[in-house]
Design a protein around this motif. Structure first.
Motif, PDB file in Angstrom:
ATOM      1  N   ASP A   1       0.511  -0.872  -0.224  1.00  0.00           N
ATOM      2  CA  ASP A   1      -0.572  -0.310  -0.622  1.00  0.00           C
ATOM      3  C   ASP A   1       0.936   0.759  -0.118  1.00  0.00           C
ATOM      4  N   THR A   2       0.202   2.523  -1.036  1.00  0.00           N
ATOM      5  CA  THR A   2       0.923   3.801  -0.195  1.00  0.00           C
ATOM      6  C   THR A   2      -0.408   4.049   0.234  1.00  0.00           C
ATOM      7  N   LEU A   3       0.668   6.037   1.057  1.00  0.00           N
ATOM      8  CA  LEU A   3      -0.539   6.073   2.119  1.00  0.00           C
ATOM      9  C   LEU A   3      -1.384   7.547   0.866  1.00  0.00           C
ATOM     10  N   GLU A   4      -0.816   7.239  -0.190  1.00  0.00           N
ATOM     11  CA  GLU A   4      -1.964   8.125  -1.135  1.00  0.00           C
ATOM     12  C   GLU A   4      -3.438   6.967  -1.560  1.00  0.00           C
ATOM     13  N   ALA A   5      -2.904   5.658  -1.608  1.00  0.00           N
ATOM     14  CA  ALA A   5      -3.793   4.741  -2.399  1.00  0.00           C
ATOM     15  C   ALA A   5      -4.830   4.662  -1.046  1.00  0.00           C
ATOM     16  N   LEU A   6      -3.929   4.236   0.578  1.00  0.00           N
ATOM     17  CA  LEU A   6      -5.047   4.235   1.265  1.00  0.00           C
ATOM     18  C   LEU A   6      -6.101   5.083   1.674  1.00  0.00           C
ATOM     19  N   ARG A   7      -5.299   6.210   1.527  1.00  0.00           N
ATOM     20  CA  ARG A   7      -6.297   7.624   1.579  1.00  0.00           C
ATOM     21  C   ARG A   7      -7.337   7.602   0.979  1.00  0.00           C
ATOM     22  N   GLU A   8      -7.355   6.869  -0.798  1.00  0.00           N
ATOM     23  CA  GLU A   8      -8.372   7.142  -1.357  1.00  0.00           C
ATOM     24  C   GLU A   8      -9.448   6.150  -1.119  1.00  0.00           C
ATOM     25  N   GLN A   9      -9.038   4.588  -0.484  1.00  0.00           N
ATOM     26  CA  GLN A   9     -10.095   3.586   0.248  1.00  0.00           C
ATOM     27  C   GLN A   9     -10.353   3.878   0.843  1.00  0.00           C
ATOM     28  N   ALA A  10      -9.970   4.560   2.006  1.00  0.00           N
ATOM     29  CA  ALA A  10     -10.700   4.839   3.244  1.00  0.00           C
ATOM     30  C   ALA A  10     -12.041   6.200   2.799  1.00  0.00           C
ATOM     31  N   ARG A  11     -11.626   6.560   1.920  1.00  0.00           N
ATOM     32  CA  ARG A  11     -12.608   8.070   1.507  1.00  0.00           C
ATOM     33  C   ARG A  11     -14.298   7.074   1.339  1.00  0.00           C
ATOM     34  N   GLU A  12     -13.961   5.732   1.144  1.00  0.00           N
ATOM     35  CA  GLU A  12     -15.048   4.652   0.599  1.00  0.00           C
ATOM     36  C   GLU A  12     -15.365   3.773   1.741  1.00  0.00           C
ATOM     37  N   CYS A  13     -15.013   4.047   2.622  1.00  0.00           N
ATOM     38  CA  CYS A  13     -15.291   3.184   3.692  1.00  0.00           C
ATOM     39  C   CYS A  13     -16.521   2.843   4.443  1.00  0.00           C
ATOM     40  N   ARG A  14     -17.566   1.894   4.690  1.00  0.00           N
ATOM     41  CA  ARG A  14     -18.599   1.532   5.335  1.00  0.00           C
ATOM     42  C   ARG A  14     -18.867   0.575   6.026  1.00  0.00           C
ATOM     43  N   ASP A  15     -17.570   0.182   6.802  1.00  0.00           N
ATOM     44  CA  ASP A  15     -17.626  -0.812   7.055  1.00  0.00           C
ATOM     45  C   ASP A  15     -18.143  -0.597   8.702  1.00  0.00           C
ATOM     46  N   CYS A  16     -18.915   0.594   8.859  1.00  0.00           N
ATOM     47  CA  CYS A  16     -19.711   0.832  10.267  1.00  0.00           C
ATOM     48  C   CYS A  16     -20.571   2.165   9.511  1.00  0.00           C
ATOM     49  N   ASP A  17     -21.078   3.008  10.480  1.00  0.00           N
ATOM     50  CA  ASP A  17     -22.142   3.804  10.321  1.00  0.00           C
ATOM     51  C   ASP A  17     -21.572   4.946  10.979  1.00  0.00           C
ATOM     52  N   LEU A  18     -20.788   4.776  11.016  1.00  0.00           N
ATOM     53  CA  LEU A  18     -19.977   6.240  11.407  1.00  0.00           C
ATOM     54  C   LEU A  18     -19.826   7.457  10.155  1.00  0.00           C
ATOM     55  N   TRP A  19     -19.441   7.635   8.707  1.00  0.00           N
ATOM     56  CA  TRP A  19     -19.905   8.018   7.378  1.00  0.00           C
ATOM     57  C   TRP A  19     -21.154   8.844   7.121  1.00  0.00           C
ATOM     58  N   LYS A  20     -22.292   8.387   7.936  1.00  0.00           N
ATOM     59  CA  LYS A  20     -23.531   8.518   7.469  1.00  0.00           C
ATOM     60  C   LYS A  20     -23.113  10.582   8.241  1.00  0.00           C
ATOM     61  N   PRO A  21     -23.257  10.414   8.454  1.00  0.00           N
ATOM     62  CA  PRO A  21     -23.413  11.994   9.562  1.00  0.00           C
ATOM     63  C   PRO A  21     -22.128  12.640   9.318  1.00  0.00           C
ATOM     64  N   ALA A  22     -21.326  11.659   9.348  1.00  0.00           N
ATOM     65  CA  ALA A  22     -19.725  13.082   9.471  1.00  0.00           C
ATOM     66  C   ALA A  22     -19.533  13.562   7.552  1.00  0.00           C
ATOM     67  N   THR A  23     -18.447  14.429   7.572  1.00  0.00           N
ATOM     68  CA  THR A  23     -18.504  15.377   6.698  1.00  0.00           C
ATOM     69  C   THR A  23     -18.090  14.837   5.559  1.00  0.00           C
ATOM     70  N   GLN A  24     -16.427  14.319   6.072  1.00  0.00           N
ATOM     71  CA  GLN A  24     -15.770  13.510   5.409  1.00  0.00           C
ATOM     72  C   GLN A  24     -14.905  12.295   6.207  1.00  0.00           C
ATOM     73  N   THR A  25     -14.417  11.297   5.944  1.00  0.00           N
ATOM     74  CA  THR A  25     -12.930  10.805   6.408  1.00  0.00           C
ATOM     75  C   THR A  25     -11.806  11.682   6.525  1.00  0.00           C
ATOM     76  N   VAL A  26     -11.417  11.546   7.361  1.00  0.00           N
ATOM     77  CA  VAL A  26      -9.819  12.552   8.392  1.00  0.00           C
ATOM     78  C   VAL A  26      -8.889  11.219   8.639  1.00  0.00           C
ATOM     79  N   PHE A  27      -7.696  11.310   7.674  1.00  0.00           N
ATOM     80  CA  PHE A  27      -6.844  10.498   7.706  1.00  0.00           C
ATOM     81  C   PHE A  27      -5.591  10.807   7.851  1.00  0.00           C
TER      82      PHE A  27
END
Length: 501
Positions: free
Chosen positions: A303-329
């Motif tokens: 992995d590279t950090l940039e690749a991880l950051r992009e993948q984390a933006r699409e993470c839906r493994d729990c419901d915290l992404w719904k009300p949050a503004t964005q992923t904070v990597f």
């Protein structure tokens, strides 16, 4: 007849001073009238200038040339004492906030009777005790309602914004309730306006000013529509109990609630939806939910950090992404020798998309500088990548992530760890320690030294900087901050050793 005039509606010190002098001068309750400065003298409105001891301290008359005295016919007997039950003192401090104009007379009447029968406070059926306890209960209920139904509106825009609320308490509770808001909304400047008294918080202390008219309060703000949308979305028709709702949220409070206009149509719509759900055909049972698995360390490579950051933006493994503004990597050098792990992003981080940029981040930066650690040479991240919060008016209050949420997000910490390969991981707070070490880890029992691990880098456990911000006592805050800096000095020593190698 003795006429006692108090300085304000909540002049407890004045009342107890006068009450002590009156009791020691053997003045019966029927021979005293109480008034408040500014009120009509013939009304049983208010206070007197008095004082009395607490917690079984002698009710003695002090010899003070500056203390106001009663007429000579009511002069107390020198060296006479009077023990007051502590339960009465606490009851009096609360009941005196009631709006009943005869509260001072009621309190003095019970005080007068306590002199002859100190056990009165233990007689649950005594009419004077029952009346004052009912008044104290009304005060506590009014305080609870103020905590629940104050709605702040924003004036101006950050960084010069202020939050202003209008509230109409039943009783004189503003000074009693203000510390709750100072603690809950410590990081914003606010004012609570009422007809009797206004409270103002500047980030350091609460100040009080005279009451104002409702026209002084803002009627709406830029986030009004967002709040109404949110309120409507969380209204659950399946759990609606109209009578209980009206008991907890009496209609007299509705006129000052932004969401009041939604309540009646939401209730009507809820009743329609409930009838529709009852009439609908039964649905097939849902499949059993997946069982939680214990935390295990996954294998990640390439992995590279940039690749991880992009993948984390699409993470839906729990419901915290719904009300949050964005992923904070995480953020920092890709081959940093030290990784700093916090709990989760806060309100400021959620908006900025970067870790530790809010008040806790400023506290961390200051401590790192004092410890001799260059933050730019460390990799900073969080155990959980989305902001978990509960709305309170226009404010988003932090909520601690639970174990399933920590587990769901652990893959991102592990992949960051595998990519960066640091020599030391600093777990700041209980959530970070649980994620880094894979189990619940007490902070105080494990801080102050490096923990060796067979399957990974060394770990240092310490407190989260936000813990220091929440400490109300200045001495405790200074002491705990020094301990935090001492922990980070271990990081500085580790970095120095690594660079020497």
């Amino acid at each position: 007849m003795h006429h006692i005039r108090l300085d304000s509606d909540t002049d407890f010190d004045g009342w107890r001073k006068a009450a002590r002098e009156l009791v020691l001068a053997d003045v019966a309750s029927a021979d005293v009238t109480w008034t408040v400065a500014g009120d009509e003298p013939e009304l049983f409105d208010a206070p007197g200038a008095g004082a009395f001891a607490e917690a079984q301290a002698p009710f003695a008359q002090p010899a003070s040339p500056t203390q106001p005295s009663l007429p000579s016919a009511a002069s107390p007997i020198p060296n006479q004492t009077f023990n007051v039950p502590a339960r009465f003192v606490e009851l009096a401090k609360t009941a005196i906030l009631h709006r009943d104009p005869q509260r001072f007379a009621y309190l003095y009447q019970l005080l007068w009777r306590l002199r002859a029968n100190p056990e009165l406070m233990h007689i649950a059926t005594d009419p004077d005790v029952v009346r004052l306890q009912a008044m104290a209960k009304a005060i506590r209920r009014d305080e609870h309602k103020m905590h629940a139904f104050v709605r702040f509106r924003e004036i101006g825009r950050e960084p010069k914004s202020r939050y202003v609320a209008w509230f109409e308490p039943e009783h004189h509770i503003v000074e009693l309730a203000a510390p709750f808001f100072a603690h809950r909304f410590a990081d914003m400047e606010w004012s609570i306006l009422t007809p009797d008294l206004c409270a103002h918080w500047d980030g350091h202390k609460v100040a009080f000013t005279p009451g104002v008219a409702k026209s002084m309060a803002p009627s709406e703000d830029r986030l009004e529509e967002t709040w109404l949308t949110y309120y409507a979305s969380i209204f659950n028709p399946a759990r609606l109990k109209t009578k209980a709702m009206q008991a907890e949220m009496p209609k007299k409070y509705w006129r000052n609630l932004p969401e009041a206009a939604l309540i009646k149509p939401l209730i009507e719509d809820a009743e329609r939806k409930t009838h529709a759900m009852v009439a609908a055909e039964a649905t097939a049972p849902k499949k059993p939910q997946r069982q939680e698995q214990p935390m295990t360390k996954a294998k990640h490579s390439g992995d590279t950090l940039e690749a991880l950051r992009e993948q984390a933006r699409e993470c839906r493994d729990c419901d915290l992404w719904k009300p949050a503004t964005q992923t904070v990597f995480g953020e920092g050098p890709s081959h940093a020798t030290v990784m700093l792990v916090g709990e989760q992003p806060g309100d400021k981080e959620d908006l900025a998309g970067k870790p530790f940029v809010g008040p806790a981040g400023q506290m961390l930066d200051r401590a790192l500088a004092e410890a001799g650690v260059d933050r730019d040479k460390t990799y900073v991240t969080n155990a959980v990548k989305h902001f978990k919060f509960v709305p309170r008016g226009k404010i988003r209050l932090h909520q601690k992530p639970n174990t399933p949420e920590i587990k769901a997000c652990r893959q991102w910490y592990e992949r960051e760890l595998a990519t960066i390969k640091p020599l030391l991981v600093v777990a700041m707070g209980a959530t970070a320690a649980q994620s880094v070490l894979g189990k619940v880890t007490p902070i105080n029992a494990n801080r102050g030294h490096l923990i060796d691990r067979e399957d990974g880098p060394q770990v240092l456990v310490t407190v989260h900087p936000s813990y220091l911000l929440r400490l109300p006592d200045a001495d405790a805050k200074e002491r705990e901050y020094a301990r935090f800096v001492d922990d980070l000095k271990l990081v500085a020593a580790h970095l120095k050793k690594a660079h020497a190698a």
